[in-house]
Scaffold this motif. Structure first.
Motif: not given
Lengths: 114, 111
Positions: B89-98, B23-30, B100-106, B4-6
Motif C-alpha cells: 500500500l502507498c499512502a500520501v500525507f497532506s495537511g488537509t487530508y491526512k 502509485c499515483s496521486f492527484t494532488d502534488s501538495a504532499i 490517504i491510502f491507495g487500494t494496494g497491489t497484491r 491515490v491509485t495503485q
C-alpha cells in the motif's frame, strides 16, 4: 519493544448494538489515528488525535461513530447502533509528535455486524 | 480531493525477478509518501517513508522513488522472494487530508 495493540481482535455483534474498540499506542507516541478497511477497499481515515489538541474528526462516517483518547494514551472508538455496513477491520496507528512521521499500525479489530 | 491509485492491482511473478509497483496521486501538495506492506489478517508495516523534499529512499532490496510534480511514486523490489508476497500500500500525507491510502497491489512471488 511493545508495538501498538488493539482489542478485541475479533468482535461479532448484532445490528443495533453498541461496540467499543480499544487501541494502546506505542509509549511516547503523541499522534494516534483510526482507520477502517472494508473488504476489498483501501484504508479510510476516520479520526486523528495529536497530543492534547482537539481531534480531527473529519473522517468519521456518521454521528454514530465517536472516539476519545484518555490521558494522551489509550483510545476508544465507539460505534453506536451498529449497522451491517460497519463490518470492517478497524486499524489503529500511532506516530511520534509530527503527523509526517512513520506510522506504526496495530493488528486491527475485525468487526462483523450480523 | 486527493486520490491515490495503485497499479497493478495484482501481480504474480517467479522468484528472483525484479519488479516495480506504481502509485499515483492527484494532488502534488504532499508532505510525504509512505509505502507499507500488509500480510493477510495482519496490520500494516511501514517499509519506506519519503519526505516531499526527497527523491528516493532505500532499505535493503527495496527502493522507493518520488516524483512529486508528476504525482508518482514507484516501489522497486530487487530479487523478489516468496516472503515478499503481501499487499503493498502507498499512502500520501497532506495537511488537509491526512493520510490517504491507495487500494494496494497484491503481490505473489512463486517459488
Amino acid at each position: 519493544g511493545a508495538g501498538v495493540s488493539q482489542s478485541p481482535s475479533n468482535k461479532v455483534t448484532e445490528k443495533g448494538k453498541d461496540v467499543e474498540l480499544r487501541c494502546d499506542p506505542i509509549s511516547g507516541h503523541t499522534a494516534l489515528y483510526w482507520y477502517r478497511q472494508s473488504l476489498g477497499q483501501g484504508l479510510e481515515f476516520l479520526i486523528y488525535f495529536q497530543g492534547n489538541s482537539a481531534p480531527d474528526k473529519s473522517g468519521l462516517p456518521s454521528d454514530r461513530f465517536s472516539a476519545e483518547r484518555t490521558g494522551g494514551s489509550v483510545s476508544t472508538l465507539t460505534i453506536q447502533r451498529t449497522q451491517q455496513e460497519d463490518s470492517a477491520v478497524y486499524l489503529c496507528a500511532s506516530s511520534l509528535a509530527w503527523e509526517g512521521e512513520t506510522q506504526y499500525f496495530g493488528p486491527g479489530t475485525r468487526l462483523l455486524v450480523l | 480531493k486527493q486520490e491515490v491509485t495503485q497499479i497493478p492491482a495484482a501481480l504474480s511473478v517467479p522468484e528472483g525477478e525484479n519488479l516495480v509497483l506504481n502509485c499515483s496521486f492527484t494532488d502534488s501538495a504532499i508532505y510525504n509518501l509512505q509505502w507499507f506492506r500488509q500480510d493477510p489478517g495482519k496490520g500494516l508495516t511501514s517499509l519506506l517513508l519519503i519526505q516531499s523534499s526527497q527523491r528516493e529512499q532505500t532499505s535493503g532490496r527495496l527502493n522507493a522513488s518520488l516524483d512529486k510534480s508528476s504525482g508518482r511514486s514507484t516501489l522497486y523490489i530487487a530479487a523478489s522472494q516468496p516472503g515478499d508476497s503481501a499487499t503493498y500500500l502507498c499512502a500520501v500525507f497532506s495537511g488537509t487530508y491526512k493520510y490517504i491510502f491507495g487500494t494496494g497491489t497484491r503481490l505473489k512471488v512463486l517459488a
